[in-house]
Motif scaffolding. Sequence first.
Motif, short mmCIF file in Angstrom:
data_model
loop_
_atom_site.label_atom_id
_atom_site.label_comp_id
_atom_site.label_asym_id
_atom_site.label_seq_id
_atom_site.Cartn_x
_atom_site.Cartn_y
_atom_site.Cartn_z
N GLN A 71 37.74 -75.38 4.78
CA GLN A 71 37.75 -73.95 5.12
C GLN A 71 36.83 -73.17 4.18
O GLN A 71 36.06 -72.31 4.63
CB GLN A 71 39.17 -73.40 5.06
CG GLN A 71 39.26 -71.94 5.44
CD GLN A 71 40.69 -71.44 5.43
OE1 GLN A 71 41.62 -72.18 5.67
NE2 GLN A 71 40.85 -70.16 5.15
N ALA A 72 36.90 -73.46 2.89
CA ALA A 72 36.05 -72.76 1.92
C ALA A 72 34.57 -73.03 2.20
O ALA A 72 33.74 -72.12 2.15
CB ALA A 72 36.42 -73.18 0.49
N ALA A 73 34.24 -74.29 2.50
CA ALA A 73 32.85 -74.63 2.83
C ALA A 73 32.42 -73.93 4.11
O ALA A 73 31.30 -73.41 4.21
CB ALA A 73 32.69 -76.14 2.96
N SER A 74 33.31 -73.89 5.09
CA SER A 74 32.98 -73.23 6.36
C SER A 74 32.70 -71.75 6.18
O SER A 74 31.79 -71.19 6.82
CB SER A 74 34.12 -73.42 7.36
OG SER A 74 34.23 -74.76 7.73
N GLU A 75 33.45 -71.11 5.31
CA GLU A 75 33.20 -69.69 5.04
C GLU A 75 31.77 -69.48 4.55
O GLU A 75 31.06 -68.59 5.03
CB GLU A 75 34.18 -69.16 3.99
CG GLU A 75 35.60 -69.02 4.46
CD GLU A 75 36.54 -68.63 3.34
OE1 GLU A 75 36.09 -68.43 2.18
OE2 GLU A 75 37.75 -68.52 3.61
N MET A 76 31.37 -70.29 3.59
CA MET A 76 30.03 -70.13 3.01
C MET A 76 28.94 -70.49 4.03
O MET A 76 27.93 -69.78 4.16
CB MET A 76 29.88 -71.01 1.77
CG MET A 76 30.88 -70.75 0.68
SD MET A 76 30.96 -69.00 0.20
CE MET A 76 32.61 -68.97 -0.50
N ASN A 77 29.17 -71.56 4.77
CA ASN A 77 28.17 -71.97 5.76
C ASN A 77 28.09 -70.98 6.92
O ASN A 77 27.00 -70.72 7.44
CB ASN A 77 28.47 -73.39 6.24
CG ASN A 77 28.15 -74.41 5.17
OD1 ASN A 77 27.11 -74.34 4.52
ND2 ASN A 77 29.06 -75.34 4.95
N ASN A 78 29.22 -70.41 7.31
CA ASN A 78 29.20 -69.39 8.36
C ASN A 78 28.49 -68.12 7.90
O ASN A 78 27.79 -67.47 8.68
CB ASN A 78 30.62 -69.06 8.84
CG ASN A 78 31.19 -70.15 9.72
OD1 ASN A 78 30.46 -70.90 10.36
ND2 ASN A 78 32.50 -70.23 9.76
N LEU A 79 28.66 -67.76 6.63
CA LEU A 79 27.94 -66.61 6.07
C LEU A 79 26.43 -66.86 6.15
O LEU A 79 25.67 -66.00 6.62
CB LEU A 79 28.37 -66.36 4.63
CG LEU A 79 27.58 -65.28 3.88
CD1 LEU A 79 27.78 -63.92 4.52
CD2 LEU A 79 27.97 -65.27 2.42
N ARG A 80 26.02 -68.03 5.69
CA ARG A 80 24.59 -68.37 5.72
C ARG A 80 24.05 -68.30 7.15
O ARG A 80 23.00 -67.71 7.41
CB ARG A 80 24.39 -69.77 5.14
CG ARG A 80 22.96 -70.25 5.16
CD ARG A 80 22.88 -71.73 4.79
NE ARG A 80 21.53 -72.21 4.95
CZ ARG A 80 20.68 -72.39 3.96
NH1 ARG A 80 21.03 -72.15 2.72
NH2 ARG A 80 19.47 -72.83 4.21
N THR A 81 24.78 -68.89 8.08
CA THR A 81 24.36 -68.91 9.48
C THR A 81 24.23 -67.50 10.03
O THR A 81 23.23 -67.15 10.65
CB THR A 81 25.33 -69.73 10.34
OG1 THR A 81 25.30 -71.09 9.89
CG2 THR A 81 24.97 -69.67 11.81
#
Length: 146
Positions: free
Chosen positions: A61-71
């Motif tokens: 979930q933490a990784a997804s937050e960061m990757n979704n922000l980047r996207t």
Amino acid sequence: MELVVYLAGQIHDDWREQLRKKAEERNLPITFKGPQENHERSDDIGERIKGRQPNQEFRDQAASEMNNLRTRVWMEKADVVIALFGEKYRQWNTAMDAAVAVQSGKPLILVRPEGLIHPLKELAQRAQVVVETPEQALDALAYVLE
């Protein structure tokens, strides 16, 4: 005119690097952006920023937050989105990114092999261009830049 192009799709091969090189060889004024291509960094980024997580679910979930922000940041800045679907890997992120591009009104170039015509038929109807190879997508961008 320079285009910013977001490259959505699987990160398990070097299709983005190949596309960048071909665009450079053709002197096309394109800046390419996309997801984190280092799979390990993509998986670890949440913990690197937020600290150690209690279990795999929270780590993801933490990784997804960061990757979704980047996207989101790069897709909003993009002039065009290229979404590549391959035969080998499940393409949940590609499908999500393509849907976001359509929803936000970004022009979408859908790259999908013949074997995925049927499963991607609705998305293909919403794309501006549907091709079978990244090189064809680059040709479409070159045409826009003429």
